[in-house]
Design a protein around this motif. Structure first.
Motif, PDB file in Angstrom:
ATOM      1  N   LYS A 224     -40.419   6.080 -17.944  1.00  0.00           N
ATOM      2  CA  LYS A 224     -39.278   5.467 -17.267  1.00  0.00           C
ATOM      3  C   LYS A 224     -39.423   3.950 -17.238  1.00  0.00           C
ATOM      4  CE  LYS A 224     -37.438   9.019 -14.151  1.00  0.00           C
ATOM      5  NZ  LYS A 224     -37.092   9.345 -12.745  1.00  0.00           N
ATOM      6  N   GLU A 227     -38.515   2.484 -20.529  1.00  0.00           N
ATOM      7  CA  GLU A 227     -37.060   2.477 -20.728  1.00  0.00           C
ATOM      8  C   GLU A 227     -36.410   1.324 -19.979  1.00  0.00           C
ATOM      9  OE1 GLU A 227     -35.561   6.225 -19.524  1.00  0.00           O
ATOM     10  OE2 GLU A 227     -36.591   7.375 -21.089  1.00  0.00           O
ATOM     11  N   ASN A 342     -28.870   5.106  -5.181  1.00  0.00           N
ATOM     12  CA  ASN A 342     -28.945   6.163  -6.198  1.00  0.00           C
ATOM     13  C   ASN A 342     -28.007   7.314  -5.815  1.00  0.00           C
ATOM     14  OD1 ASN A 342     -29.766   7.547  -8.457  1.00  0.00           O
ATOM     15  ND2 ASN A 342     -31.704   8.238  -7.587  1.00  0.00           N
ATOM     16  N   LYS A 344     -23.968   9.258  -6.612  1.00  0.00           N
ATOM     17  CA  LYS A 344     -23.019   9.572  -7.680  1.00  0.00           C
ATOM     18  C   LYS A 344     -21.848   8.604  -7.688  1.00  0.00           C
ATOM     19  CE  LYS A 344     -20.168  13.333  -9.528  1.00  0.00           C
ATOM     20  NZ  LYS A 344     -19.729  14.743  -9.347  1.00  0.00           N
ATOM     21  N   ASP A 375     -34.724   4.682 -13.428  1.00  0.00           N
ATOM     22  CA  ASP A 375     -34.690   4.630 -14.894  1.00  0.00           C
ATOM     23  C   ASP A 375     -33.667   3.589 -15.347  1.00  0.00           C
ATOM     24  OD1 ASP A 375     -32.137   6.105 -15.228  1.00  0.00           O
ATOM     25  OD2 ASP A 375     -33.286   7.896 -14.711  1.00  0.00           O
ATOM     26  N   SER A 377     -30.490   3.834 -16.076  1.00  0.00           N
ATOM     27  CA  SER A 377     -29.104   4.271 -15.953  1.00  0.00           C
ATOM     28  C   SER A 377     -28.144   3.182 -15.495  1.00  0.00           C
ATOM     29  CB  SER A 377     -29.015   5.453 -14.966  1.00  0.00           C
ATOM     30  OG  SER A 377     -29.844   6.511 -15.388  1.00  0.00           O
ATOM     31  N   TYR A 378     -28.629   2.231 -14.673  1.00  0.00           N
ATOM     32  CA  TYR A 378     -27.719   1.270 -14.060  1.00  0.00           C
ATOM     33  C   TYR A 378     -27.812  -0.123 -14.666  1.00  0.00           C
ATOM     34  CZ  TYR A 378     -27.870   4.984 -10.568  1.00  0.00           C
ATOM     35  OH  TYR A 378     -27.815   6.203  -9.940  1.00  0.00           O
TER      36      TYR A 378
END
Length: 481
Positions: A224, A227, A342, A344, A375, A377-378
């Motif tokens: 992670k 990434e 974190n 949705k 990770d 994602s954002y």
């Protein structure tokens, strides 16, 4: 890898067994004299915050009223006078202030001693809940003033029922008056532009910004982390790593060390070689142990999370601090942007709100934390949000001059990223630290070494005896024919 670590232990064991905030500085470089009236001559949080805010615009000197002489203010273009309690301004300082041509701002009721406000009167003490259109988080007690009739009122404060003049200017002078320097939310974002305009200072055209990857410890997933690092690198944004090398798990009542995750340790060592800045995160009682732990493994932090005089640089979360600040010899860079949630729905909503508030404060620092457990994602959404806010001057902490100094460690970093590291651990120090980190493993390897030595001695003696016996047997045969 454990066996590899043990071999290293054996090799190592065998080798070892053998002041005030500011005074009148170079005045020609200074623009604003921040004059402070207080009996005990100590810097309060308010004067520190005001100084940090003004430093975003220009150069500032902090002076006590007792330091102001007849010609002191002639070298400055602007003056800010601030008081926090009922203090009489010394006559010499009063005369120098009265003759200053401005622009100037006076904050607090002690300003009524100054000539521009000599006809004003002290009013009643009230509990204010709003400044202008800004609603305070909690009421603030304030001693109101009754100005002269010809003042220009720029801003009012409100109680539940009544308005009072708060920010005013004298039409025939370059002097302005502010009732008090209130640091309740949301005022830290409102003061910079207001005071900058009163002092006729040009606004900074960009914000300073930095990104720190946080929550890095033994339990961090190294994939992670890779990434996230790659995600920010593709946008050419400098990043720093906030590392906790000694992690205390309170639930399990266990202390974990970074080496318990050997892939993570190796990756951080590689990032260190790639000129990524390392920030030390540790509890107060573990700061030196954590620093020693990292440097022994080739990781050299030049910043710390929090305040510590052994570091010249630090990062820190503070509710009202939106500019970098200098305390003693340490420069603190504040985390100012809210955390990503974190969730949705709208995970960057709070981030966007805090950036919008910071945009109201010219030159405010945009300090961003990015926990690695999120990770990558954002990252794209965050970068797009930042790019939409206007120019940001990204800080690369590896390209800043820093110094870390303890009894055993000296790390000097220059602005070109070079580091000069000096370690002065004795063999006993190293053994003690190794024992603290891995007591059972170290004891085990010491036993292995001792057993190996005895086994070696045994075989050597056996071999010597066999050689001696063969030699005697040969001599006996020879003598007996």
């Amino acid at each position: 890898m454990r066996f590899k670590y043990g071999i290293v232990v054996i090799i190592c064991f065998l080798c070892w067994a053998s002041t005030p905030l500011s005074s009148e500085a170079s005045a020609t470089e200074k623009d604003v004299a921040l004059i402070y009236a207080k009996d005990d001559q100590r810097i309060t949080q308010d004067i520190q915050a005001l100084r940090d805010m003004l430093e975003a615009y220009t150069h500032v000197d902090v002076l006590f009223t007792e330091d102001v002489q007849a010609n002191t203010l002639t070298r400055y273009e602007r003056v800010v006078f601030m008081s926090s309690n009922d203090t009489e301004i010394p006559p010499i300082a009063l005369q120098a202030l009265n003759s200053f041509p401005g622009p100037a701002v006076a904050i607090g009721s002690d300003a009524l001693q100054l000539a521009p406000f000599a006809t004003w009167q002290e009013g009643e003490e009230v509990e204010i809940r709003k400044i202008g259109e800004q609603v305070l988080e909690r009421p603030v007690r304030w001693g109101s003033v009754v100005p002269s009739e010809n003042v220009r009122i720029l801003q009012k404060v409100s109680t539940l029922t009544t308005d009072y003049p708060f920010t005013m200017t004298e039409p025939n002078r370059n002097w302005s008056y502010i009732g008090a320097f209130i640091q309740e939310m949301p005022m830290p974002f409102e003061w910079p532009r207001m005071i900058g305009e009163l002092l006729q200072l040009p606004h900074p055209t960009a914000h300073e910004g930095f990104i720190v990857l946080t929550d890095i410890n033994m339990k961090t997933n190294v994939e992670k982390l890779k990434e996230v690092v790659a995600g920010f690198k593709q946008y050419n944004l400098p990043i720093s790593l906030e590392v906790t090398p000694i992690y205390e798990d309170e639930k399990e009542d266990v202390i974990y060390y970074l080496q318990d995750n050997e892939k993570l340790l190796e990756y951080i060592q590689q990032l260190q070689k790639d000129d990524v800045s390392i920030i030390l995160a540790a509890s107060t009682e573990h700061i030196e142990n954590s620093l020693d732990y990292l440097v022994i493994r080739g990781i050299y932090p030049t910043f710390i999370h929090g305040e510590n005089i052994q570091f010249t640089g630090g990062v820190q979360k503070h509710s009202t601090q939106i500019y970098k600040t200098v305390r003693a010899n340490q420069t603190i860079y504040p985390y100012t942007v809210a955390n990503i949630t974190n969730t949705k729905d709208f995970p960057l909503y709070q981030v966007e709100q805090s950036i919008n508030r910071l945009n109201k404060a010219p030159g405010a620092v945009m300090g961003i934390r990015y926990p690695v457990f999120l990770d990558a994602s954002y990252i794209q959404e965050l970068v797009e949000l930042l790019r939409a806010q206007g120019p940001i001057q990204w800080l690369d902490f590896r390209k800043t001059a820093q110094h870390v100094k303890t009894d055993n460690v000296s790390i000097v970093q220059t602005v070109d990223g070079k580091q000069k590291v000096q370690l002065s651990f004795t063999y006993v120090d190293r053994l003690k630290k190794m024992f603290d980190e891995r007591p059972f493993e170290l004891i085990l390897w010491v036993l292995v070494i001792i057993v190996s030595i005895f086994v070696t001695i045994f075989f050597m003696n056996t071999l010597r005896l066999r050689v001696t016996l063969r030699k005697r047997l040969f001599e006996e045969r020879r003598s007996n024919g």
